[in-house]
Design a protein around this motif. Structure first.
Motif, PDB file in Angstrom:
ATOM      1  N   ARG A 487       1.778  -4.104  -4.511  1.00  0.00           N
ATOM      2  CA  ARG A 487       2.544  -5.337  -4.667  1.00  0.00           C
ATOM      3  C   ARG A 487       1.636  -6.557  -4.777  1.00  0.00           C
ATOM      4  NH1 ARG A 487       7.494  -5.810  -6.204  1.00  0.00           N
ATOM      5  NH2 ARG A 487       8.145  -4.208  -4.700  1.00  0.00           N
ATOM      6  N   THR A 513      11.703   1.579 -17.213  1.00  0.00           N
ATOM      7  CA  THR A 513      10.932   2.244 -16.174  1.00  0.00           C
ATOM      8  C   THR A 513      11.360   3.697 -16.127  1.00  0.00           C
ATOM      9  OG1 THR A 513      10.738   0.207 -14.888  1.00  0.00           O
ATOM     10  CG2 THR A 513      10.339   2.285 -13.731  1.00  0.00           C
ATOM     11  N   SER A 515       9.957   6.119 -14.065  1.00  0.00           N
ATOM     12  CA  SER A 515       9.939   6.633 -12.698  1.00  0.00           C
ATOM     13  C   SER A 515       9.375   5.572 -11.779  1.00  0.00           C
ATOM     14  CB  SER A 515       9.089   7.910 -12.605  1.00  0.00           C
ATOM     15  OG  SER A 515       7.742   7.651 -12.930  1.00  0.00           O
ATOM     16  N   GLY A 516       9.686   5.701 -10.491  1.00  0.00           N
ATOM     17  CA  GLY A 516       9.197   4.748  -9.507  1.00  0.00           C
ATOM     18  C   GLY A 516      10.028   3.482  -9.485  1.00  0.00           C
ATOM     19  N   GLU A 517       9.552   2.524  -8.736  1.00  0.00           N
ATOM     20  CA  GLU A 517      10.243   1.250  -8.600  1.00  0.00           C
ATOM     21  C   GLU A 517      10.167   0.467  -9.907  1.00  0.00           C
ATOM     22  OE1 GLU A 517       9.721  -2.950  -6.132  1.00  0.00           O
ATOM     23  OE2 GLU A 517       8.554  -1.185  -5.593  1.00  0.00           O
ATOM     24  N   ALA A 518      11.239  -0.212 -10.245  1.00  0.00           N
ATOM     25  CA  ALA A 518      11.222  -1.044 -11.436  1.00  0.00           C
ATOM     26  C   ALA A 518      10.186  -2.152 -11.276  1.00  0.00           C
ATOM     27  CB  ALA A 518      12.602  -1.643 -11.679  1.00  0.00           C
ATOM     28  N   ALA A 519       9.417  -2.386 -12.333  1.00  0.00           N
ATOM     29  CA  ALA A 519       8.374  -3.403 -12.287  1.00  0.00           C
ATOM     30  C   ALA A 519       8.945  -4.755 -12.685  1.00  0.00           C
ATOM     31  CB  ALA A 519       7.236  -3.023 -13.223  1.00  0.00           C
ATOM     32  N   ALA A 566       4.625  -4.301  -9.086  1.00  0.00           N
ATOM     33  CA  ALA A 566       5.421  -3.203  -8.526  1.00  0.00           C
ATOM     34  C   ALA A 566       4.661  -2.623  -7.346  1.00  0.00           C
ATOM     35  CB  ALA A 566       5.682  -2.131  -9.590  1.00  0.00           C
ATOM     36  N   GLY A 568       3.895   1.341  -5.399  1.00  0.00           N
ATOM     37  CA  GLY A 568       4.030   2.790  -5.488  1.00  0.00           C
ATOM     38  C   GLY A 568       3.729   3.312  -6.878  1.00  0.00           C
ATOM     39  N   VAL A 570       4.362   4.180 -10.521  1.00  0.00           N
ATOM     40  CA  VAL A 570       5.247   3.600 -11.529  1.00  0.00           C
ATOM     41  C   VAL A 570       4.863   4.142 -12.893  1.00  0.00           C
ATOM     42  CG1 VAL A 570       5.961   1.468 -12.679  1.00  0.00           C
ATOM     43  CG2 VAL A 570       5.659   1.496 -10.204  1.00  0.00           C
ATOM     44  N   TRP A 572       5.899   2.869 -16.552  1.00  0.00           N
ATOM     45  CA  TRP A 572       6.600   1.800 -17.262  1.00  0.00           C
ATOM     46  C   TRP A 572       6.277   1.889 -18.740  1.00  0.00           C
ATOM     47  CZ3 TRP A 572       4.986  -2.552 -20.075  1.00  0.00           C
ATOM     48  CH2 TRP A 572       5.960  -3.536 -20.305  1.00  0.00           C
TER      49      TRP A 572
END
Length: 686
Positions: A487, A513, A515-519, A566, A568, A570, A572
């Motif tokens: 982050r 995105t 996979s993972g958290e949206a950036a 983001a 974790g 990711v 994108w």
């Protein structure tokens, strides 16, 4: 040694000329109209498939048959109006002007060593005019480092004068790179005959050079930029023949000063073949009439230094000389004395001529290689092992182009758009949906791609960045950024160097995105006041892809990129980028769409009926390219292919399982911002 050859034998050029013997009156300047429509099979090979053009000067080899798949043709007898393949071989993209931004690293020089590449994209004969149904293709995209591309090919069993095919020229021209065809006069050991040299430089009754006029007509009619002249037939030539060859090259320049001629260091002023590995008294007369000289591989540091001094005494730039570096067999493992050509701590000596850089594809296992693997290796070849042009490195002795040559850009005006389409893929996508299920290649559909691959800034771990072929917004590929994000360590990826004036411009990003958290996505802009970060606003989501916009500041925009924040792991994906001041306007619908040739293969118990078709239509003003679809009984569309020209060959139209009596085909014109026109329609009856 002479130029290495495996199965392909060729050369490349740039056309210039002196006052001297004239050309055939009128022939050099007339640009014939389109070839006549054919309602029957025009090919002696029993197919409608058009192929890249190739010829012998006049006569054909004696005591042998053409190589498999080859058709012997005479350049002297060629007429554009009688060439049924010409509409499929004509490039329509003009050569774009370009500029040099500040270099990405301190060792890359502006206006010093230039890079030419001699590339074989396929065999001389049966090299498809408009791509083919495979993604396994040398989809060259590092155009930013190239000055000129030689379309390499030619052999004594097929033809020795080779014109580039349109997709390669279209892609190169979008990036401001010249493409030249090849005139290859092969060694006797490879089937060469001195009669072809004499035919090439033969004069008519008025002292003119008919085949110089033909070479000019071919280049102008096909839409490419000149010729690479490679005389390697050593079988009894003399000074008189050398004098005629010099006058021939001079006539090319006089007849077409806009074209380019590159002379290969082989045939010399004595009328014999003797590779000098230098510019000297034996080849300087030919260089005088040429844009550049490709110096044979047998150079040494001393001969290159002497050559540069010789060029200066002639009033020429030493950077008009290209020192040959043969990378066909070993790629970045090639041993070369780079300091003799492009020393890191003093002025460059001359330019670099890379022979067969398609090693990046062919050195991978043929049965298992993928487009993504190829592009990863190609990035390493051109920008170094770290794929970071700000700090280019090469394994071992290698010196990638990004280390010594400043990259160039054609992005000087709006609107601009890209879908990161590399010109090949394992499927075709439109608005994020897969509408073509077959692998393909067609470099004429390649977008303008990021030139600095890959400049990434972060205080955390550097993610992987590259082209990916598992999903796309439009075309066959997208840009994938993947890795572990922190982050507090956002990731900035440079994309484009520009020189555009923005007053009320909007930048659009289409992304998702996986996979993972949206950036969180921002646009980075270098312009008045330095680098700025622009927050984006999501405006719509289609098929899982989000389009976000930001408004650019007024003034000159020098660079564009993205900034991702983001946490974790990711993955994108960027599917499209556009910069515009007005909403996209669709081009007019193509007119006069018709089928000019067809051949049907009946169904069998195991396979449906298929058809080959040749399509023609009238060009549409403002069209970037055209896309061809089959309309299925369900109303869905199946992508068949695309072209920048106004003719297209459909290799295999499939009859659907329902046994339809007629298959409808649609052609749409696509504009600069990828807005599609209303369709023009025609049908094939089964």
């Amino acid at each position: 040694m002479h130029l290495p050859r495996r199965t392909l034998l060729t050369a490349s050029t740039a056309l210039l000329a002196l006052p001297g013997a004239g050309l055939v009156a009128g022939a050099a300047h007339a640009v014939p109209g389109a070839a006549k429509d054919e309602g029957r099979d025009p090919s002696p090979l029993g197919t409608l498939q058009p192929y890249a053009s190739y010829w012998f000067p006049d006569s054909f080899p004696e005591d042998r048959e053409p190589d498999p798949g080859a058709v012997w043709r005479s350049l002297k007898a060629w007429r554009a109006d009688d060439d049924p393949d010409l509409p499929f071989n004509r490039s329509t993209v003009p050569l774009s002007p370009r500029f040099t931004p500040p270099p990405a690293n301190p060792t890359a020089r502006v206006d010093r060593a230039r890079v030419s590449a001699l590339v074989s994209f396929g065999p001389t004969a049966r090299n498809p005019s408009q791509g083919s149904a495979t993604a396994d293709y040398y989809a060259l995209s590092h155009w930013a480092y190239l000055e000129e591309l030689v379309f390499w090919g030619g052999s004594s069993g097929e033809g020795i004068v080779l014109a580039p095919n349109a997709p390669v020229v279209d892609a190169a021209h979008r990036n401001g790179v010249r493409v030249v065809g090849n005139v290859f006069l092969p060694p006797v050991a490879y089937g060469g005959s001195l009669k072809w040299t004499r035919e090439l430089v033969q004069r008519d009754a008025l002292g003119r050079f008919p085949l110089a006029a033909k070479l000019i007509e071919v280049a102008r009619t096909h839409g490419f930029d000149g010729w690479f002249l490679n005389g390697e037939t050593d079988a009894g030539g003399d000074r008189a023949l050398a004098a005629e060859f010099e006058a021939f090259v001079a006539a090319l320049r006089a007849g077409a000063p806009e074209l380019s001629v590159t002379w290969y260091d082989a045939f010399n002023s004595e009328g014999r073949v003797g590779w000098q590995g230098a510019l000297n008294d034996r080849n300087s007369a030919f260089f005088r009439h040429s844009r550049s000289l490709f110096v044979d591989f047998r150079w040494s540091p001393a001969t290159l230094a002497d050559s540069a001094a010789y060029a200066t005494r002639m009033g020429r730039s030493p950077y008009d000389l290209m020192a040959g570096v043969d990378v066909e067999a070993n790629g970045w493992n090639t041993r070369a004395d780079w300091d003799a050509i492009v020393p890191a701590t003093r002025d460059h000596v001359m330019g670099v001529g890379l022979y067969r850089p398609e090693w990046t594809l062919h050195s991978l296992p043929a049965q298992t290689r993928t487009p993504a693997q190829f592009h990863d290796r190609d990035d390493r070849f051109w920008t170094g092992g770290r794929t970071d042009p700000t700090a280019p490195d090469g394994p071992g002795n290698w010196r990638p182009a990004a280390q010594y040559a400043a990259d160039r850009s054609t992005l000087t005006a709006l609107p601009f758009a890209t879908t990161f389409n590399t010109g090949h893929g394992v499927g075709w996508y439109e608005d994020g949906r897969r509408t073509g299920d077959a692998p393909w290649n067609q470099l004429g559909l390649q977008d303008l791609l990021p030139s600095r691959r890959w400049t990434v800034r972060t205080t955390g771990a550097r993610p992987q960045v590259g082209f990916d072929f598992d999903a796309a917004w439009r075309g066959g590929s997208s840009l994938l950024v993947s890795g572990g994000f922190e982050r507090t360590a956002p990731v900035e990826v440079d994309l484009y160097r520009t020189r555009v004036e923005a007053s009320s411009a909007v930048v659009e990003l289409t992304h998702r995105t996986d996979s993972g958290e949206a950036a969180a996505v921002e646009v980075t802009v270098t312009g008045p006041g330095g680098v700025r970060r622009l927050r984006t606003t999501a405006v719509r989501t289609v098929n899982g892809w989000t389009t976000s916009t930001a408004r650019l500041p007024r003034g000159t925009v020098h660079a564009l990129g993205v900034r991702l924040t983001a946490a974790g792991r990711v993955s994108w994906r960027l599917g499209a980028l556009a910069v515009r001041e007005h909403a996209a306007q669709a081009p007019e619908r193509p007119r006069a769409l018709r089928v000019t040739g067809r051949r049907t293969t009946p169904a069998t118990p195991a396979t449906p009926a298929t058809a080959e078709l040749r399509l023609r239509w009238e060009p549409v003003r403002g069209a970037r390219h055209y896309e061809v679809h089959q309309v299925l009984p369900s109303g869905e569309r199946r992508f068949l292919g695309g072209t920048a020209g106004s003719a297209y060959y459909v290799p295999s139209l499939r009859r659907t399982e329902g046994g339809e009596r007629r298959s409808t085909l649609e052609v749409r014109a696509v504009g600069a911002l990828f807005a599609s026109s209303r369709p023009a329609r025609t049908a094939h009856s089964w």
